[in-house]
Write a protein that holds these residues in place. Structure first.
Motif, PDB file in Angstrom:
ATOM      1  N   ARG A 271       0.854  -1.183   0.000  1.00 55.03           N
ATOM      2  CA  ARG A 271       0.000   0.000   0.000  1.00 55.03           C
ATOM      3  C   ARG A 271       0.895   1.240   0.000  1.00 55.03           C
ATOM      4  O   ARG A 271       1.872   1.314   0.749  1.00 55.03           O
ATOM      5  CB  ARG A 271      -0.912  -0.012   1.222  1.00 55.03           C
ATOM      6  CG  ARG A 271      -2.101   0.927   1.144  1.00 55.03           C
ATOM      7  CD  ARG A 271      -3.088   0.607   2.269  1.00 55.03           C
ATOM      8  NE  ARG A 271      -3.680  -0.711   2.075  1.00 55.03           N
ATOM      9  CZ  ARG A 271      -4.234  -1.445   3.037  1.00 55.03           C
ATOM     10  NH1 ARG A 271      -4.262  -0.980   4.279  1.00 55.03           N
ATOM     11  NH2 ARG A 271      -4.756  -2.624   2.785  1.00 55.03           N
TER      12      ARG A 271
ATOM     13  N   SER B 263     -12.489  10.719   8.733  1.00 58.05           N
ATOM     14  CA  SER B 263     -11.488  10.235   9.683  1.00 58.05           C
ATOM     15  C   SER B 263     -10.660  11.397  10.226  1.00 58.05           C
ATOM     16  O   SER B 263     -10.380  11.464  11.433  1.00 58.05           O
ATOM     17  CB  SER B 263     -10.580   9.207   9.000  1.00 58.05           C
ATOM     18  OG  SER B 263      -9.594   8.730   9.884  1.00 58.05           O
TER      19      SER B 263
ATOM     20  N   HIS C 112      -3.758   4.981   9.965  1.00 55.29           N
ATOM     21  CA  HIS C 112      -4.990   4.175   9.937  1.00 55.29           C
ATOM     22  C   HIS C 112      -5.194   3.573   8.547  1.00 55.29           C
ATOM     23  O   HIS C 112      -5.570   2.398   8.413  1.00 55.29           O
ATOM     24  CB  HIS C 112      -6.162   5.064  10.329  1.00 55.29           C
ATOM     25  CG  HIS C 112      -7.461   4.346  10.503  1.00 55.29           C
ATOM     26  ND1 HIS C 112      -7.592   3.164  11.198  1.00 55.29           N
ATOM     27  CD2 HIS C 112      -8.727   4.655  10.053  1.00 55.29           C
ATOM     28  CE1 HIS C 112      -8.855   2.767  11.178  1.00 55.29           C
ATOM     29  NE2 HIS C 112      -9.555   3.639  10.486  1.00 55.29           N
TER      30      HIS C 112
ATOM     31  N   ASN D 135      -5.193  -0.417   8.375  1.00 55.68           N
ATOM     32  CA  ASN D 135      -6.541  -0.980   8.447  1.00 55.68           C
ATOM     33  C   ASN D 135      -7.091  -1.260   7.047  1.00 55.68           C
ATOM     34  O   ASN D 135      -7.386  -0.338   6.282  1.00 55.68           O
ATOM     35  CB  ASN D 135      -7.453  -0.001   9.196  1.00 55.68           C
ATOM     36  CG  ASN D 135      -8.796  -0.603   9.538  1.00 55.68           C
ATOM     37  OD1 ASN D 135      -9.625  -0.796   8.665  1.00 55.68           O
ATOM     38  ND2 ASN D 135      -9.003  -0.893  10.811  1.00 55.68           N
ATOM     39  N   ASP D 136      -7.268  -2.533   6.724  1.00 56.18           N
ATOM     40  CA  ASP D 136      -7.740  -2.921   5.396  1.00 56.18           C
ATOM     41  C   ASP D 136      -9.149  -2.416   5.113  1.00 56.18           C
ATOM     42  O   ASP D 136      -9.470  -2.017   3.987  1.00 56.18           O
ATOM     43  CB  ASP D 136      -7.699  -4.443   5.239  1.00 56.18           C
ATOM     44  CG  ASP D 136      -6.289  -4.992   5.206  1.00 56.18           C
ATOM     45  OD1 ASP D 136      -5.351  -4.210   4.926  1.00 56.18           O
ATOM     46  OD2 ASP D 136      -6.111  -6.199   5.461  1.00 56.18           O
ATOM     47  N   GLU D 137     -10.010  -2.468   6.135  1.00 55.07           N
ATOM     48  CA  GLU D 137     -11.400  -2.035   5.937  1.00 55.07           C
ATOM     49  C   GLU D 137     -11.459  -0.548   5.587  1.00 55.07           C
ATOM     50  O   GLU D 137     -12.188  -0.142   4.673  1.00 55.07           O
ATOM     51  CB  GLU D 137     -12.212  -2.320   7.190  1.00 55.07           C
ATOM     52  CG  GLU D 137     -13.687  -1.934   7.056  1.00 55.07           C
ATOM     53  CD  GLU D 137     -14.477  -2.186   8.319  1.00 55.07           C
ATOM     54  OE1 GLU D 137     -15.656  -1.787   8.364  1.00 55.07           O
ATOM     55  OE2 GLU D 137     -13.918  -2.776   9.268  1.00 55.07           O
ATOM     56  N   PHE D 138     -10.688   0.270   6.308  1.00 47.60           N
ATOM     57  CA  PHE D 138     -10.672   1.703   6.015  1.00 47.60           C
ATOM     58  C   PHE D 138     -10.092   1.968   4.630  1.00 47.60           C
ATOM     59  O   PHE D 138     -10.621   2.796   3.865  1.00 47.60           O
ATOM     60  CB  PHE D 138      -9.867   2.443   7.083  1.00 47.60           C
ATOM     61  CG  PHE D 138      -9.760   3.925   6.847  1.00 47.60           C
ATOM     62  CD1 PHE D 138     -10.896   4.727   6.768  1.00 47.60           C
ATOM     63  CD2 PHE D 138      -8.517   4.523   6.697  1.00 47.60           C
ATOM     64  CE1 PHE D 138     -10.796   6.101   6.549  1.00 47.60           C
ATOM     65  CE2 PHE D 138      -8.409   5.895   6.476  1.00 47.60           C
ATOM     66  CZ  PHE D 138      -9.547   6.681   6.400  1.00 47.60           C
TER      67      PHE D 138
ATOM     68  N   LYS E   2     -10.233   0.068   2.084  1.00 48.23           N
ATOM     69  CA  LYS E   2     -11.258  -0.305   1.089  1.00 48.23           C
ATOM     70  C   LYS E   2     -12.339   0.773   0.994  1.00 48.23           C
ATOM     71  O   LYS E   2     -12.812   1.099  -0.103  1.00 48.23           O
ATOM     72  CB  LYS E   2     -11.889  -1.651   1.447  1.00 48.23           C
ATOM     73  CG  LYS E   2     -12.887  -2.155   0.396  1.00 48.23           C
ATOM     74  CD  LYS E   2     -13.447  -3.516   0.769  1.00 48.23           C
ATOM     75  CE  LYS E   2     -14.338  -4.057  -0.355  1.00 48.23           C
ATOM     76  NZ  LYS E   2     -15.451  -3.144  -0.702  1.00 48.23           N
ATOM     77  N   GLN E   3     -12.746   1.341   2.129  1.00 45.57           N
ATOM     78  CA  GLN E   3     -13.732   2.425   2.109  1.00 45.57           C
ATOM     79  C   GLN E   3     -13.217   3.615   1.296  1.00 45.57           C
ATOM     80  O   GLN E   3     -13.964   4.227   0.525  1.00 45.57           O
ATOM     81  CB  GLN E   3     -14.048   2.865   3.539  1.00 45.57           C
ATOM     82  CG  GLN E   3     -14.816   1.847   4.353  1.00 45.57           C
ATOM     83  CD  GLN E   3     -14.903   2.235   5.818  1.00 45.57           C
ATOM     84  OE1 GLN E   3     -14.351   3.255   6.241  1.00 45.57           O
ATOM     85  NE2 GLN E   3     -15.590   1.418   6.612  1.00 45.57           N
TER      86      GLN E   3
ATOM     87  N   ASP F  70     -13.361   2.586  -2.403  1.00 44.03           N
ATOM     88  CA  ASP F  70     -14.745   2.512  -2.887  1.00 44.03           C
ATOM     89  C   ASP F  70     -15.327   3.902  -3.103  1.00 44.03           C
ATOM     90  O   ASP F  70     -16.042   4.144  -4.075  1.00 44.03           O
ATOM     91  CB  ASP F  70     -15.614   1.723  -1.902  1.00 44.03           C
ATOM     92  CG  ASP F  70     -15.305   0.237  -1.899  1.00 44.03           C
ATOM     93  OD1 ASP F  70     -14.601  -0.231  -2.823  1.00 44.03           O
ATOM     94  OD2 ASP F  70     -15.750  -0.464  -0.960  1.00 44.03           O
TER      95      ASP F  70
END
Length: 423
Positions: free
Chosen positions: A87, A317, A398, A402-405, A407-408, A411
């Protein structure tokens, strides 16, 4: 404001890093502010920032001077891990000043806040010491934002090719009646605007202005006619649109019919989609002046700036982090407030997820005034920039952890991109 434990941990690490490097950061800020250099001539800023990181190579930083084909661009990186799915996050450091009035847009603070956020992000992520993570953190020195489109050239030359998110923050005067407001995550409605830039040159025929004026074709008359045409057009354009320019050359002597005259104009609109029809109308104003006076007209187009597409998850964030640190921060100002500036960061935000926040500094005038340049050199302005650098660094950590963040963020960018593209 409640934050996950991981982000609270990052806040402490980031703030500790900024305290540790405060002397170096104050020094680089003062060097940039004291030696203002216009676009593509930022040699001292380039050399001073690179020299700072030469002294930090033992910390794992790599320094690339004159990067991506631009003499005053640079790239500083820290990389962890070997995964091919690394990343990549970047901070933009703008370094150019304005002719005659120095750092009247506060780019010394932009550069210093990005340097600070870069170092703080790197040091906080090092402390995390996760073998599972693979990332690169990049600091890009981006010259010539004011008119030369440095980031556009960097985009074209591959500087952002692998970048997954890009952050920076820009100073503005303290809002009257809101002295405690430190920062906005996004610009006011209507800013930053998409911007076309053009130099228009009219060519006529010289003649003696007293003895035989009828033999001449007056290029200055064409410039005046174009200026009037555009002034008439302004009453029919949107309140959020702007058209403004200067006469660059109006002739040589009063007793010679001006055979060549030119103007520089900026054409601005809230989005690239609404900019195109406005530019077409302005071009007709220029062409009509040529027809009326019998002059030849030539257009020299500069690099076009896109409007800024703010990434909502990053903005949200940032607001949460800044509030958790005790600062008065808003997502944006209430409806009705308008902006009007333009930036080549807009082009970056069309190519990848971007954040271009605003922070306030004490200044007796607005951006692009000598008073703002004076304010940008104060200790309070530096300290406010460091507060915002801390916020950007925590968001960056963050994003990298953090993979979820992450991805958000992606997206949201892809959803925004569906509304239009630049590249």
């Amino acid at each position: 404001m409640h934050l996950p434990a991981s982000q609270l941990r990052f806040i402490k690490r980031v703030q500790a890093t900024l305290r540790r490097y405060d002397e170096e950061l104050q020094a680089i800020n003062r060097k940039i502010w004291s030696n203002p250099e216009v676009g593509y001539q930022e040699h001292k800023a380039h050399d001073n920032i690179c020299a700072l990181f030469d002294g930090l190579k033992s910390e794992g930083y790599t320094v690339r001077r004159h990067a991506y084909g631009l003499d005053t661009a640079f790239e500083i990186e820290y990389t962890h891990g070997t995964s091919a799915n690394r990343r990549v996050l970047a901070f933009n450091a703008e370094i150019d000043a304005l002719p005659g009035i120095g750092h009247a847009c506060g780019h010394n603070l932009i550069a210093t806040s990005s340097i600070a956020a870069f170092i703080a992000t790197c040091e906080a992520m090092k402390a995390l010491a996760s073998e599972q993570l693979s990332y690169t953190i990049r600091l890009l020195g981006t010259p010539a934002e004011e008119s030369g489109g440095g980031k556009i050239k960097l985009l074209d030359n591959g500087a952002y090719k692998e970048v997954n998110a890009c952050l920076m923050i820009h100073p503005a005067p303290i809002v009257p009646g809101s002295a405690d407001l430190l920062s906005l995550a996004t610009a006011p409605t209507g800013g930053f605007l998409a911007n076309d830039k053009v130099r228009v040159t009219y060519t006529g025929k010289p003649a003696h202005a007293a003895a035989a004026p009828w033999e001449g074709v007056n290029a200055l008359d064409a410039v005046v006619a174009a200026y009037v045409n555009i002034s008439l057009l302004r009453q029919q354009i949107l309140p959020t649109q702007r058209v403004h320019g200067i006469i660059v050359n109006g002739g040589d002597r009063p007793n010679i019919i001006p055979w060549s005259a030119s103007v520089d104009y900026y054409i601005r609109s809230p989005t690239i989609a609404t900019l195109k029809p406005l530019t077409e109308k302005v071009v007709k104003c220029f062409e009509a002046a040529a027809v009326a006076t019998g002059c030849k007209v030539d257009f020299e187009w500069g690099l076009s700036y896109a409007d800024v597409k703010s990434n909502t998850p990053i903005c949200e964030s940032y607001v949460s982090v800044m509030r958790a640190m005790g600062h008065h921060v808003l997502f944006t100002v209430p409806p009705g407030e308008t902006g009007g500036a333009s930036t080549d960061m807009g082009n970056v935000s069309y190519a990848l997820p971007g954040f271009h926040g605003i922070f306030t500094i004490p200044a007796k005038g607005g951006n692009h005034t000598p008073e703002f340049a004076e304010g940008a050199g104060t200790l309070e302005a530096y300290q406010r920039a460091m507060d915002c650098a801390a916020g950007m660094a925590v968001v960056a950590c963050h994003f990298l952890e953090n993979d979820e963040f992450a991805k958000q963020v992606q997206d949201d960018f892809l959803g925004n991109s569906a509304m239009g593209s630049w590249y």
